[in-house]
Design an enzyme around this catalytic site. Structure first.
Site, PDB file in Angstrom:
ATOM      1  N   HIS A  98       0.847  -1.198   0.000  1.00 44.31           N
ATOM      2  CA  HIS A  98       0.000   0.000   0.000  1.00 44.31           C
ATOM      3  C   HIS A  98       0.875   1.239   0.000  1.00 44.31           C
ATOM      4  O   HIS A  98       1.806   1.360   0.793  1.00 44.31           O
ATOM      5  CB  HIS A  98      -0.905   0.025   1.240  1.00 44.31           C
ATOM      6  N   ASP A 177     -14.687   3.077   6.913  1.00 47.86           N
ATOM      7  CA  ASP A 177     -13.627   3.947   6.398  1.00 47.86           C
ATOM      8  C   ASP A 177     -14.159   4.857   5.300  1.00 47.86           C
ATOM      9  O   ASP A 177     -13.786   6.026   5.225  1.00 47.86           O
ATOM     10  CB  ASP A 177     -12.451   3.110   5.875  1.00 47.86           C
ATOM     11  N   ARG A 184     -13.793  13.168   6.954  1.00 52.34           N
ATOM     12  CA  ARG A 184     -12.475  13.781   7.239  1.00 52.34           C
ATOM     13  C   ARG A 184     -12.094  14.773   6.154  1.00 52.34           C
ATOM     14  O   ARG A 184     -11.510  15.822   6.414  1.00 52.34           O
ATOM     15  CB  ARG A 184     -11.409  12.687   7.365  1.00 52.34           C
ATOM     16  N   SER A 199      -7.287   3.994   8.869  1.00 49.21           N
ATOM     17  CA  SER A 199      -7.955   3.968   7.564  1.00 49.21           C
ATOM     18  C   SER A 199      -7.243   2.984   6.624  1.00 49.21           C
ATOM     19  O   SER A 199      -7.858   2.095   6.035  1.00 49.21           O
ATOM     20  CB  SER A 199      -7.943   5.395   6.987  1.00 49.21           C
ATOM     21  N   LYS A 203      -8.501  -1.298   5.715  1.00 48.66           N
ATOM     22  CA  LYS A 203      -8.793  -1.799   4.366  1.00 48.66           C
ATOM     23  C   LYS A 203      -7.886  -2.963   4.018  1.00 48.66           C
ATOM     24  O   LYS A 203      -8.309  -3.970   3.469  1.00 48.66           O
ATOM     25  CB  LYS A 203      -8.596  -0.681   3.334  1.00 48.66           C
TER      26      LYS A 203
HETATM   27  N1  URA Z   1      -5.051   6.847   2.334  1.00 47.90           N
HETATM   28  C1  URA Z   1      -6.054   6.205   2.980  1.00 47.90           C
HETATM   29  O1  URA Z   1      -6.510   5.159   2.543  1.00 47.90           O
HETATM   30  N2  URA Z   1      -6.535   6.745   4.118  1.00 47.90           N
HETATM   31  C2  URA Z   1      -6.072   7.883   4.631  1.00 47.90           C
HETATM   32  O2  URA Z   1      -6.556   8.308   5.666  1.00 47.90           O
HETATM   33  C3  URA Z   1      -5.043   8.563   3.948  1.00 47.90           C
HETATM   34  C4  URA Z   1      -4.539   8.000   2.809  1.00 47.90           C
END
Ligand code: URA
Length: 452
Positions: A98, A177, A184, A199, A203
């Site tokens: 990621h 999320d 946010r 967050s 995922k």
């Molecule tokens: N990428 C994400 O998936 N979440 C965040 O809060 C910031 C970047």
């Protein structure tokens, strides 16, 4: 600090007293229990907590932070707010990667086939681009015919047969999320380390990988503007996934300028193909080798980073990584001839315009975020989730930090099918460049590796 209590008989008719208490507790800097965090996330996901209360909670977290224990509880609550993917039908250690988001970041296009070529199964669930950052799905869809909507069975079958598949992350993964991120975004609470960690990790954990490598970006084009914040975030995310029983590692890498030269979907695919051929930009190649080495070690296919790196280099040199990319494109319905002739087979733009330098000197800085915004203006990105994108649009950066430029020489080349966008995009690109009379050094690419 002692826990706050509500005064008896206080008049809060219509307000959820329990949620109010949790907000107040966080506002006062106290540690929340797992039970309180679970209550907040499950009730918010179900629509039982209004956005105004959740906004207040997020702002309290923004200012007071969260302990590692709280961040872990928040991550798990968000990960379990929807579907969790079971990848056990795929053989081997599934390793995911990621990136916290960057401009020109096409590493997945190179990394996924590169590590798959060494026998690490890549079952990747990716997202689309929004705002100044691009998304892997949009990039892959610029290949004519490429499908990202495989069924679960097709996905598992593809990974077991060819070792790689890339699909869209479904809406049922970590729905908490999705709601929280949207909130946010409009309440100035995105750049909070615990909120970003929860967050991202929620995922990734819900997507079912056995091991996760994080690429945390730092610099002007990243959420984490300071290196120390980026390191803190990287360490926290590795800690969270390990506590959740997965393997984890991370890199902190530079985003003070776009990665590679290409920004925009088909332009980035062409650059990724060049890199898989062993001919791409040095920074992109180096980042892919560094991230790939961590993925190979976590996937159990090498004993050391050095051994992993040697094998990855071999895979680039022998064409095995490029062949794996060809397999990926073919298996997902794309025109695999693109791999051998990207220039004629990928979408290309009708209007090209060079952005000239206003002075001679050395490139001192490039505002990567503004380059991403300019690329979006040309059609490569979305302002809102509903916007359509133009796969051919984008920017080729011609000068990077440390390069010498003469007055009038092009800094970048704009690609678009919407000639109206050329002038504002050119202005933004020009203003993104900082040029100095003194020589400048290119920035360091990798600031930290978190392996053990
Ligand atoms: N990428 C994400 O998936 N979440 C965040 O809060 C910031 C970047």
């Amino acid at each position: 600090m002692t826990e706050p209590t509500l005064a008896q008989g206080e008049n809060r008719r219509g307000v959820d007293v329990r949620v109010y208490d949790i907000i107040l507790k966080k506002r006062r800097g106290c540690e929340l229990s797992e039970e309180e965090i679970n209550l907040l996330i499950s009730r918010y996901t179900q629509g039982d907590i209004p956005d105004y209360q959740m906004s207040a909670f997020l702002m309290a977290v923004f200012f007071q932070g969260m302990s590692v224990k709280e961040t872990h509880a928040l991550t798990m609550a968000m990960a379990h707010s929807g579907e969790t993917v079971d990848l056990s039908a795929i053989h081997g250690v599934k390793v995911d990667k990621h990136s916290t988001g960057g401009v020109g970041d096409k590493t997945t296009l190179v990394l996924a086939p590169l590590v798959a070529s060494l026998g690490v199964p890549v079952a990747k669930m990716s997202g689309r681009g929004l705002g100044h950052t691009g998304g892997t799905l949009d990039k892959l869809e610029s290949i004519p015919g490429f499908r990202v909507d495989l069924s679960k069975e097709e996905f598992v079958e593809a990974v077991n047969r060819v070792g790689i598949a890339v699909v869209g992350q479904t809406a049922s993964i970590a729905p908490a999320d999705k709601k929280l991120y949207a909130l946010r975004d409009v309440t100035a609470t995105v750049d909070s380390i615990p909120l970003i960690a929860a967050s991202v990790c929620s995922k990734k954990l819900a997507c079912g990988a056995d091991a996760i490598v994080f690429d945390v970006k730092t610099g002007k084009g990243a959420f984490m503007k300071s290196q120390s914040d980026a390191e803190h975030l990287a360490e926290l995310m590795v800690d969270i996934v390990r506590q959740a029983g997965r393997r984890g590692a991370a890199l902190v890498s530079d985003m003070d300028q776009p990665l590679g030269y290409a920004v925009g979907n088909s332009l980035e695919v062409a650059e990724a193909i060049d890199t898989l051929r062993g001919e791409g930009p040095e920074d992109l190649r180096e980042l892919c080798l560094s991230l790939g080495s961590l993925m190979i070690v976590l996937g159990g296919k090498a004993k050391s980073i050095e051994e992993a790196r040697r094998n990855l280099e071999d895979s680039l040199n022998t064409g095995a990584a490029l062949d794996k990319f060809r397999d990926l494109v073919f298996t997902q319905g794309g025109n695999a001839e693109v791999v051998d002739d990207p220039e004629s087979l990928l979408p290309s733009a009708r209007c090209l315009e060079a952005v000239p330098s206003s002075m001679s000197g050395y490139i001192k800085g490039i505002n990567a975020e503004n380059i991403g915004v300019a690329s979006m203006m040309l059609g490569a990105g979305r302002r809102t989730k509903e916007d359509a994108i133009d796969p051919a649009a984008g920017i080729i950066i011609l000068k990077k930090i440390g390069d010498r430029v003469e007055q009038g020489e092009p800094l970048a080349m704009l690609h678009t099918n919407d000639w109206h966008s050329l002038e504002p995009a050119a202005k933004l690109v020009m203003s993104s460049y900082e040029i100095s009379e003194d020589k400048c050094n290119p920035p360091q690419l990798i600031y930290k590796v978190i392996e053990k």
